[in-house]
Design a protein around this motif. Structure first.
Motif, PDB file in Angstrom:
ATOM      1  N   ALA A 143       0.859  -1.171   0.000  1.00 51.89           N
ATOM      2  CA  ALA A 143       0.000   0.000   0.000  1.00 51.89           C
ATOM      3  C   ALA A 143       0.907   1.235   0.000  1.00 51.89           C
ATOM      4  O   ALA A 143       1.557   1.533   1.001  1.00 51.89           O
ATOM      5  N   TRP A 144       0.974   1.918  -1.113  1.00 54.66           N
ATOM      6  CA  TRP A 144       1.932   3.011  -1.292  1.00 54.66           C
ATOM      7  C   TRP A 144       1.773   4.150  -0.303  1.00 54.66           C
ATOM      8  O   TRP A 144       2.732   4.848  -0.011  1.00 54.66           O
ATOM      9  N   PHE A 145       0.567   4.349   0.197  1.00 59.58           N
ATOM     10  CA  PHE A 145       0.315   5.494   1.073  1.00 59.58           C
ATOM     11  C   PHE A 145       0.118   5.098   2.527  1.00 59.58           C
ATOM     12  O   PHE A 145      -0.332   5.906   3.330  1.00 59.58           O
ATOM     13  N   ALA A 146       0.441   3.864   2.890  1.00 59.02           N
ATOM     14  CA  ALA A 146       0.255   3.378   4.260  1.00 59.02           C
ATOM     15  C   ALA A 146       1.587   3.280   4.995  1.00 59.02           C
ATOM     16  O   ALA A 146       2.524   2.664   4.507  1.00 59.02           O
ATOM     17  N   PRO A 147       1.674   3.863   6.184  1.00 55.49           N
ATOM     18  CA  PRO A 147       2.883   3.736   6.993  1.00 55.49           C
ATOM     19  C   PRO A 147       2.881   2.438   7.795  1.00 55.49           C
ATOM     20  O   PRO A 147       1.868   1.741   7.870  1.00 55.49           O
ATOM     21  N   LEU A 148       3.997   2.159   8.408  1.00 59.47           N
ATOM     22  CA  LEU A 148       4.105   1.037   9.336  1.00 59.47           C
ATOM     23  C   LEU A 148       3.203   1.272  10.544  1.00 59.47           C
ATOM     24  O   LEU A 148       2.571   0.351  11.052  1.00 59.47           O
ATOM     25  N   ALA A 149       3.141   2.533  11.014  1.00 63.96           N
ATOM     26  CA  ALA A 149       2.345   2.863  12.194  1.00 63.96           C
ATOM     27  C   ALA A 149       1.872   4.309  12.125  1.00 63.96           C
ATOM     28  O   ALA A 149       2.440   5.128  11.402  1.00 63.96           O
ATOM     29  N   TYR A 150       0.835   4.580  12.892  1.00 64.10           N
ATOM     30  CA  TYR A 150       0.313   5.940  13.075  1.00 64.10           C
ATOM     31  C   TYR A 150       0.519   6.326  14.527  1.00 64.10           C
ATOM     32  O   TYR A 150       0.274   5.519  15.425  1.00 64.10           O
ATOM     33  N   LYS A 151       0.934   7.548  14.768  1.00 66.52           N
ATOM     34  CA  LYS A 151       1.096   8.074  16.130  1.00 66.52           C
ATOM     35  C   LYS A 151       0.604   9.515  16.145  1.00 66.52           C
ATOM     36  O   LYS A 151       0.664  10.211  15.130  1.00 66.52           O
ATOM     37  N   ARG A 152       0.137   9.950  17.299  1.00 67.32           N
ATOM     38  CA  ARG A 152      -0.306  11.338  17.420  1.00 67.32           C
ATOM     39  C   ARG A 152       0.894  12.286  17.342  1.00 67.32           C
ATOM     40  O   ARG A 152       0.885  13.266  16.623  1.00 67.32           O
ATOM     41  N   ARG A 153       1.939  11.980  18.131  1.00 65.18           N
ATOM     42  CA  ARG A 153       3.125  12.832  18.183  1.00 65.18           C
ATOM     43  C   ARG A 153       4.373  11.959  18.135  1.00 65.18           C
ATOM     44  O   ARG A 153       4.310  10.769  18.446  1.00 65.18           O
ATOM     45  N   ILE A 154       5.492  12.556  17.839  1.00 67.03           N
ATOM     46  CA  ILE A 154       6.748  11.816  17.769  1.00 67.03           C
ATOM     47  C   ILE A 154       7.080  11.190  19.119  1.00 67.03           C
ATOM     48  O   ILE A 154       7.656  10.104  19.197  1.00 67.03           O
TER      49      ILE A 154
ATOM     50  N   THR B 168       8.042   4.617  20.806  1.00 65.59           N
ATOM     51  CA  THR B 168       8.858   4.116  21.916  1.00 65.59           C
ATOM     52  C   THR B 168      10.166   3.482  21.436  1.00 65.59           C
ATOM     53  O   THR B 168      10.256   2.999  20.300  1.00 65.59           O
ATOM     54  N   LYS B 169      11.125   3.464  22.338  1.00 65.33           N
ATOM     55  CA  LYS B 169      12.394   2.784  22.079  1.00 65.33           C
ATOM     56  C   LYS B 169      12.132   1.311  21.770  1.00 65.33           C
ATOM     57  O   LYS B 169      12.735   0.751  20.845  1.00 65.33           O
ATOM     58  N   ALA B 170      11.232   0.685  22.514  1.00 64.83           N
ATOM     59  CA  ALA B 170      10.922  -0.736  22.313  1.00 64.83           C
ATOM     60  C   ALA B 170      10.403  -0.991  20.899  1.00 64.83           C
ATOM     61  O   ALA B 170      10.772  -1.989  20.270  1.00 64.83           O
ATOM     62  N   GLU B 171       9.548  -0.092  20.387  1.00 65.88           N
ATOM     63  CA  GLU B 171       9.040  -0.246  19.016  1.00 65.88           C
ATOM     64  C   GLU B 171      10.171  -0.142  18.010  1.00 65.88           C
ATOM     65  O   GLU B 171      10.258  -0.934  17.071  1.00 65.88           O
ATOM     66  N   LEU B 172      11.050   0.828  18.197  1.00 65.05           N
ATOM     67  CA  LEU B 172      12.169   1.017  17.272  1.00 65.05           C
ATOM     68  C   LEU B 172      13.059  -0.222  17.231  1.00 65.05           C
ATOM     69  O   LEU B 172      13.484  -0.660  16.163  1.00 65.05           O
ATOM     70  N   ILE B 173      13.314  -0.792  18.384  1.00 63.41           N
ATOM     71  CA  ILE B 173      14.130  -2.014  18.454  1.00 63.41           C
ATOM     72  C   ILE B 173      13.393  -3.169  17.784  1.00 63.41           C
ATOM     73  O   ILE B 173      13.975  -3.912  16.983  1.00 63.41           O
ATOM     74  N   GLU B 174      12.110  -3.313  18.086  1.00 64.73           N
ATOM     75  CA  GLU B 174      11.300  -4.388  17.484  1.00 64.73           C
ATOM     76  C   GLU B 174      11.297  -4.293  15.962  1.00 64.73           C
ATOM     77  O   GLU B 174      11.342  -5.307  15.269  1.00 64.73           O
ATOM     78  N   TRP B 175      11.249  -3.082  15.444  1.00 68.48           N
ATOM     79  CA  TRP B 175      11.207  -2.872  13.991  1.00 68.48           C
ATOM     80  C   TRP B 175      12.591  -2.981  13.346  1.00 68.48           C
ATOM     81  O   TRP B 175      12.713  -2.894  12.120  1.00 68.48           O
ATOM     82  N   GLY B 176      13.650  -3.122  14.111  1.00 67.23           N
ATOM     83  CA  GLY B 176      15.006  -3.253  13.571  1.00 67.23           C
ATOM     84  C   GLY B 176      15.589  -1.942  13.079  1.00 67.23           C
ATOM     85  O   GLY B 176      16.422  -1.923  12.167  1.00 67.23           O
ATOM     86  N   ILE B 177      15.213  -0.842  13.691  1.00 67.78           N
ATOM     87  CA  ILE B 177      15.607   0.496  13.244  1.00 67.78           C
ATOM     88  C   ILE B 177      16.955   0.899  13.837  1.00 67.78           C
ATOM     89  O   ILE B 177      17.219   0.687  15.017  1.00 67.78           O
ATOM     90  N   LYS B 178      17.789   1.498  13.008  1.00 67.94           N
ATOM     91  CA  LYS B 178      19.089   2.035  13.431  1.00 67.94           C
ATOM     92  C   LYS B 178      19.137   3.558  13.299  1.00 67.94           C
ATOM     93  O   LYS B 178      19.891   4.216  14.004  1.00 67.94           O
ATOM     94  N   ALA B 179      18.348   4.105  12.351  1.00 66.51           N
ATOM     95  CA  ALA B 179      18.375   5.543  12.097  1.00 66.51           C
ATOM     96  C   ALA B 179      16.952   6.080  11.943  1.00 66.51           C
ATOM     97  O   ALA B 179      16.076   5.390  11.424  1.00 66.51           O
ATOM     98  N   LEU B 180      16.769   7.314  12.381  1.00 69.16           N
ATOM     99  CA  LEU B 180      15.482   7.991  12.267  1.00 69.16           C
ATOM    100  C   LEU B 180      15.639   9.178  11.327  1.00 69.16           C
ATOM    101  O   LEU B 180      16.488  10.043  11.551  1.00 69.16           O
ATOM    102  N   PHE B 181      14.837   9.189  10.269  1.00 72.14           N
ATOM    103  CA  PHE B 181      14.842  10.283   9.301  1.00 72.14           C
ATOM    104  C   PHE B 181      13.634  11.161   9.619  1.00 72.14           C
ATOM    105  O   PHE B 181      12.492  10.746   9.438  1.00 72.14           O
ATOM    106  N   LEU B 182      13.887  12.359  10.098  1.00 75.29           N
ATOM    107  CA  LEU B 182      12.868  13.225  10.676  1.00 75.29           C
ATOM    108  C   LEU B 182      12.490  14.376   9.762  1.00 75.29           C
ATOM    109  O   LEU B 182      13.359  15.142   9.332  1.00 75.29           O
ATOM    110  N   ASP B 183      11.213  14.513   9.503  1.00 74.65           N
ATOM    111  CA  ASP B 183      10.704  15.701   8.835  1.00 74.65           C
ATOM    112  C   ASP B 183      10.730  16.835   9.857  1.00 74.65           C
ATOM    113  O   ASP B 183      10.803  16.592  11.068  1.00 74.65           O
TER     114      ASP B 183
END
Length: 169
Positions: free
Chosen positions: A2-13, A17-32
């Protein structure tokens, strides 16, 4: 995909959570920037967002601003927060995201795009197979006319995918 669907929706940055980032295998955050870290065209960052950014850096994540805005807008903002940046990223084209991931020697799947716009942040992330989190805009009143126009088309897309996933914010 789905081209317009994110992995997750959140109200604010700060809801990511740190736990979510680890679960998703994330090393870097690209911030708008605009309506993700601050109101549109503002240089002021809320204290809780500053703390979240500091905590993620302390946790070992690499944080970088990836924005379509010009260097003259992005550089002072990123420097104030002690962040690297990519300006004039040409989102939704993958070029800015991919260039930033290569600079970090990371695979795209290890980089999480965080932003508030479907047609730039989320679509661009999906085009280069990066996971993304869509945030609700911090201050809709601060949007310029072009962004307000795009939001008119983004609203039903976001509502569709949120309903499909049973998300309510």
């Amino acid at each position: 995909m789905a081209w317009f669907a994110p992995l997750a929706y959140k109200r604010r940055i700060t809801d990511i959570t740190k736990a979510e980032l680890i679960e998703w295998g994330i090393k870097a955050l690209f911030l708008d920037v605009d309506n993700t870290l601050t109101a549109h065209n503002s240089q002021e960052v809320p204290d809780d967002v500053k703390k979240w950014l500091t905590d993620r850096k302390t946790d070992g994540f690499f944080l970088t601003v990836v924005s379509n805005a010009r260097r003259s807008r992005v550089a002072p903002f990123a420097e104030k927060l002690g962040l690297a940046f990519t300006s004039a990223a040409a989102k939704p084209l993958p070029v800015g995201f991919v260039r930033t991931a290569r600079r970090l020697s990371l695979a795209c799947k290890q980089c999480l795009v965080i932003g508030d716009q479907v047609f730039t942040d989320i679509w661009g992330a999906n085009l280069c197979r990066m996971p993304s989190v869509q945030l609700m805009p911090m201050d809709l009143a601060s949007d310029n006319a072009f962004v307000r126009f795009k939001r008119h088309f983004e609203r039903p897309i976001t509502a569709h995918y949120m309903k499909k996933r049973g998300v309510s914010l």
